[in-house]
Enzyme design. Structure first.
Site, mmCIF file in Angstrom:
data_model
loop_
_atom_site.group_PDB
_atom_site.id
_atom_site.type_symbol
_atom_site.label_atom_id
_atom_site.label_comp_id
_atom_site.label_asym_id
_atom_site.label_seq_id
_atom_site.Cartn_x
_atom_site.Cartn_y
_atom_site.Cartn_z
ATOM 1 N N HIS A 125 0.822 -1.226 0.000
ATOM 2 C CA HIS A 125 0.000 0.000 0.000
ATOM 3 C C HIS A 125 0.855 1.274 0.000
ATOM 4 O O HIS A 125 0.332 2.366 -0.230
ATOM 5 C CB HIS A 125 -0.924 0.040 1.217
ATOM 6 C CG HIS A 125 -1.961 -1.034 1.222
ATOM 7 N ND1 HIS A 125 -2.798 -1.257 0.151
ATOM 8 C CD2 HIS A 125 -2.281 -1.975 2.156
ATOM 9 C CE1 HIS A 125 -3.598 -2.280 0.433
ATOM 10 N NE2 HIS A 125 -3.305 -2.743 1.635
ATOM 11 N N ASP A 162 -2.970 -10.806 -2.259
ATOM 12 C CA ASP A 162 -3.507 -10.259 -1.018
ATOM 13 C C ASP A 162 -4.974 -9.874 -1.238
ATOM 14 O O ASP A 162 -5.361 -9.538 -2.352
ATOM 15 C CB ASP A 162 -2.679 -9.023 -0.632
ATOM 16 C CG ASP A 162 -2.967 -8.504 0.759
ATOM 17 O OD1 ASP A 162 -2.179 -8.820 1.676
ATOM 18 O OD2 ASP A 162 -3.972 -7.772 0.947
ATOM 19 N N HIS A 164 -6.374 -7.257 -0.374
ATOM 20 C CA HIS A 164 -6.430 -5.827 -0.681
ATOM 21 C C HIS A 164 -5.636 -5.526 -1.961
ATOM 22 O O HIS A 164 -4.629 -6.181 -2.233
ATOM 23 C CB HIS A 164 -5.836 -5.010 0.473
ATOM 24 C CG HIS A 164 -6.497 -5.271 1.789
ATOM 25 N ND1 HIS A 164 -5.966 -6.132 2.731
ATOM 26 C CD2 HIS A 164 -7.663 -4.792 2.308
ATOM 27 C CE1 HIS A 164 -6.777 -6.168 3.782
ATOM 28 N NE2 HIS A 164 -7.809 -5.373 3.557
ATOM 29 N N ASP A 246 -4.669 -12.759 3.519
ATOM 30 C CA ASP A 246 -5.908 -12.276 4.137
ATOM 31 C C ASP A 246 -7.151 -12.530 3.285
ATOM 32 O O ASP A 246 -8.250 -12.111 3.646
ATOM 33 C CB ASP A 246 -5.790 -10.788 4.522
ATOM 34 C CG ASP A 246 -5.074 -9.953 3.476
ATOM 35 O OD1 ASP A 246 -4.838 -10.455 2.356
ATOM 36 O OD2 ASP A 246 -4.747 -8.791 3.791
#
Ligand code: ZN
Length: 309
Positions: A125, A162, A164, A246
Site C-alpha cells: 500500500h 492479497d 487488498h 488475508d
C-alpha cells in the site's frame, strides 16, 4: 530446487496499538508453521537492512528522510488512522525491504532458486511518497526495480493475491511497461483502487477484482482467465509475489473464502510460468494475513509448494 527463507527478529519490534491486526504475533505464527520437519531443507537467512539508496529506487528521498526524521524514540506516532511507527518500525521496514533485495540477489545468482521473505511490516500500500495501510516501503516494487537495475532484467512481474489491492505497486509502475502488476483482490474494500479499468499507461496493469463471498472457484477463474494468460504472454524474467494471506476464509479483514489448497494451486501456477520464462526465479514477500492460524497454515503450504514439497 533450494528455497530460501528470509526473516528477522527485528520484525517483532515494530509495535502497533493493542488490538491492531498487523501485530508481531503474525511472525511468531509463521515461525511456528515453518518449524515443522518438512521445512528442514529450507535455507534460512536473516534479512539484512536495505540501503537507503536502494529504497530510493521506488520512494522519494524526501519521503525516506521524513520517515527517518519522525521515527519516535519512544511511544508511538500515527501517520494515518491505521499506520503507526514505534521505535523499532524503521529497522523492521528496512529489513523487510532488505530481505526482498537479498532474495533477488540470491535467485539472480543461483540457478533454480526461489525465496520467501517472511517479514513485517507489509509494503504494497505504500506509494512513492506516502505511507498507507500498515505499509512504509513497497518491498516488492523495490525488489522488481532493483532486479532490473542490478541484473538487467527486462521484464519483471509482480503478482499480488492479497485480499487488498496493492495501490502502491500500481502507482509506482503505472507508466512503466517493463514491470507488469497483476492482482486479485476484494472490491469494494480498502484501499478502493483496483478496478479492471485501471490498466496503466501501457496496459501492463492487470486487475481482477473479486467480491465478498467469492472463494476457490472465482479466485482460480480470475487467475485462469485474466491473469495467467497475460503473465505468460509478458514472459517475465522474474516473478515477485505480494503474498498476502488475508483472502483466507478465517481472515477478519477480508470477505473472501480461500482455502490453503488455493494458495498451493496459485503458487504452482506461478512456478510453471517462472520455469518457462524466468528460470524458476520467484521472490515471494509476505504482505497481509491477520488470522494467526490461517496465516500459519497458508504460509506453510505456500512455502511447501515453493520447495516442491
Ligand atoms: Zn491485505
Amino acid at each position: 530446487m533450494p528455497t530460501l527463507y528470509y526473516h528477522h527478529s527485528a520484525g517483532l519490534n515494530h509495535l502497533t496499538a493493542p488490538g491492531h491486526p498487523e501485530r508481531p504475533d503474525r511472525l511468531r505464527a509463521i515461525a511456528q508453521g515453518l518449524a515443522h520437519e518438512k521445512f528442514d531443507s529450507l535455507v534460512r537467512h536473516e534479512a539484512p537492512m536495505a540501503d537507503l539508496d536502494v529504497v530510493a529506487l521506488c520512494h522519494s528521498n524526501e519521503y525516506i528522510d521524513e520517515l527517518r526524521h519522525i521515527a519516535p524514540k519512544e511511544g508511538m506516532i500515527y501517520l494515518d488512522g491505521d499506520t503507526s511507527m514505534s521505535p523499532g518500525t524503521l529497522e523492521a521496514a528496512l529489513r523487510a525491504t532488505g530481505g526482498a533485495i537479498a532474495a533477488v540477489d540470491a535467485v539472480m545468482t543461483n540457478t533454480k532458486t526461489n525465496a520467501f521473505v517472511g517479514t513485517r511490516p507489509p509494503g504494497h500500500h505504500a506509494e512513492s511518497s506516502k505511507p498507507m495501510g500498515f505499509c512504509f516501503f513497497d518491498s516488492v516494487a523495490v525488489a522488481a526495480r532493483y532486479a532490473q537495475r542490478k541484473y538487467g532484467i527486462q521484464r519483471a512481474a509482480i503478482v499480488d493475491f492479497d485480499v487488498h489491492h496493492g495501490n502502491g505497486s500500481q502507482e509506482i509502475f503505472w507508466a512503466d511497461p517493463s514491470v507488469m502488476y497483476a492482482s486479485t483482490h476484494q472490491m469494494p474494500l480498502f484501499p478502493g483502487t483496483g478496478s479492471t479499468q485501471e490498466r496503466g499507461e501501457d496496459d501492463t496493469i492487470v486487475n481482477a477484482p473479486l467480491h465478498a463471498g467469492n472463494g476457490s472457484r472465482e479466485f482460480r477463474e480470475a487467475f485462469n482467465l485474466a491473469i495467467l494468460p497475460r503473465l505468460e504472454a509478458f514472459a517475465p524474467e522474474l516473478i515477485v509475489i505480494s503474498a498476502g494471506f488475508d483472502a483466507h476464509w478465517r481472515d477478519p479483514l477480508g470477505g473472501l473464502e480461500l482455502r490453503e489448497e488455493d494458495y498451493t494451486w496459485v503458487t504452482r501456477k506461478l512456478m510453471e510460468i517462472a520455469d518457462t520464462s524466468a528460470q524458476g526465479r520467484i521472490v515471494s514477500v509476505l504482505e497481509g494475513g491477520y488470522d494467526l492460524e490461517g496465516l500459519r497454515d497458508s504460509v506453510a503450504v505456500h512455502v511447501a509448494a515453493l520447495m516442491n514439497n
